[in-house]
Design a protein around this motif. Structure first.
Motif, PDB file in Angstrom:
ATOM      1  N   ARG A  87       0.835  -1.210   0.000  1.00 48.61           N
ATOM      2  CA  ARG A  87       0.000   0.000   0.000  1.00 48.61           C
ATOM      3  C   ARG A  87       0.870   1.260   0.000  1.00 48.61           C
ATOM      4  N   THR A  91       1.028   3.998  -2.991  1.00 51.92           N
ATOM      5  CA  THR A  91       0.725   5.398  -2.679  1.00 51.92           C
ATOM      6  C   THR A  91       1.832   6.314  -3.184  1.00 51.92           C
ATOM      7  N   GLU A  95       1.237   9.131  -6.011  1.00 49.63           N
ATOM      8  CA  GLU A  95       1.564  10.536  -5.745  1.00 49.63           C
ATOM      9  C   GLU A  95       2.469  11.089  -6.833  1.00 49.63           C
ATOM     10  N   ARG A 190      -5.153  14.349  -3.369  1.00 45.00           N
ATOM     11  CA  ARG A 190      -5.095  13.264  -2.378  1.00 45.00           C
ATOM     12  C   ARG A 190      -6.244  12.286  -2.581  1.00 45.00           C
ATOM     13  N   HIS A 194      -5.488   8.280  -3.120  1.00 45.84           N
ATOM     14  CA  HIS A 194      -5.974   7.236  -2.212  1.00 45.84           C
ATOM     15  C   HIS A 194      -7.101   6.417  -2.841  1.00 45.84           C
ATOM     16  N   VAL A 197      -5.365   3.827  -5.096  1.00 46.57           N
ATOM     17  CA  VAL A 197      -4.747   2.746  -4.313  1.00 46.57           C
ATOM     18  C   VAL A 197      -5.821   1.825  -3.730  1.00 46.57           C
TER      19      VAL A 197
END
Length: 208
Positions: A87, A91, A95, A190, A194, A197
């Protein structure tokens, strides 16, 4: 313009200087309007120096794109070791992908390639191979490593890598290319990271 192998690129003492100057001019003027004279002036070198390194303007443009994508990829990979949970690794990757989309460089490069693609056949393909294709290859490699560790269950790594990259663009890419918003807020960025993911792990994760 024909597709030309990057094997014709030569390196020398002022190679980085030339790339820095070319990057500024391409971002300012686009591919077609960028002249070798302007690039030489911006880089503080002679035209002869530029032609000694890059016999074709397309090669110079592609080297600028490849260098930036390589830098972004290496910075992300430096943060991912074998001990990093899947994870966390995803991430970090998300990003970086989102940050590249939001960067002035990433947006301008996309518009240049799309805008010039019809006049210069092969430019889009080479840009993909030198830029997004490089990121795709590294994603495939790292996803494969997590599959080997038992952290992911993926049958088609190429498809999964493409899916992940597209998930990272959700709610961002179209807003940018269609000028639907002047800025993408940190909160929206963001949310995309998220969300990408979470959805990827919901499909390919093992054991929650």
């Amino acid at each position: 313009m024909n597709v030309i192998s990057d094997q014709r690129v030569r390196r020398g003492r002022k190679f980085g200087q030339v790339l820095d100057g070319a990057r500024k001019v391409f971002m300012r003027d686009g591919f077609e309007r960028a002249s070798v004279d302007d690039i030489a002036r911006e880089a503080g070198v002679s035209k002869a120096t530029i032609y000694a390194y890059f016999p074709d303007k397309q090669l110079l443009f592609l080297e600028v794109a490849r260098g930036e994508c390589l830098r972004q990829t290496e910075e992300a990979e430096a943060m991912v070791t074998a001990e990093v949970p899947v994870r966390t690794a995803l991430t970090i990757a998300a990003e970086r992908i989102v940050a590249f989309q939001l960067s002035d460089f990433g947006q301008r490069m996309f518009r240049i390639v799309v805008g010039e693609g019809e006049r210069f056949p092969g430019l889009g393909r080479q840009f993909h191979d030198f830029g997004p294709g490089l990121i795709h290859a590294r994603l495939v490699h790292h996803l494969g490593s997590y599959v080997a560790q038992g952290a992911l269950r993926i049958d088609d790594l190429d498809l999964a890598a493409d899916q992940f990259a597209q998930l990272c663009k959700a709610s961002i890419h179209e807003k940018l290319i269609f000028s639907m918003t002047e800025t993408i807020t940190p909160e929206l960025a963001r949310r995309s990271v998220h969300g990408a993911v979470d959805m990827f792990l919901a499909r390919y994760g093992v054991g929650g």
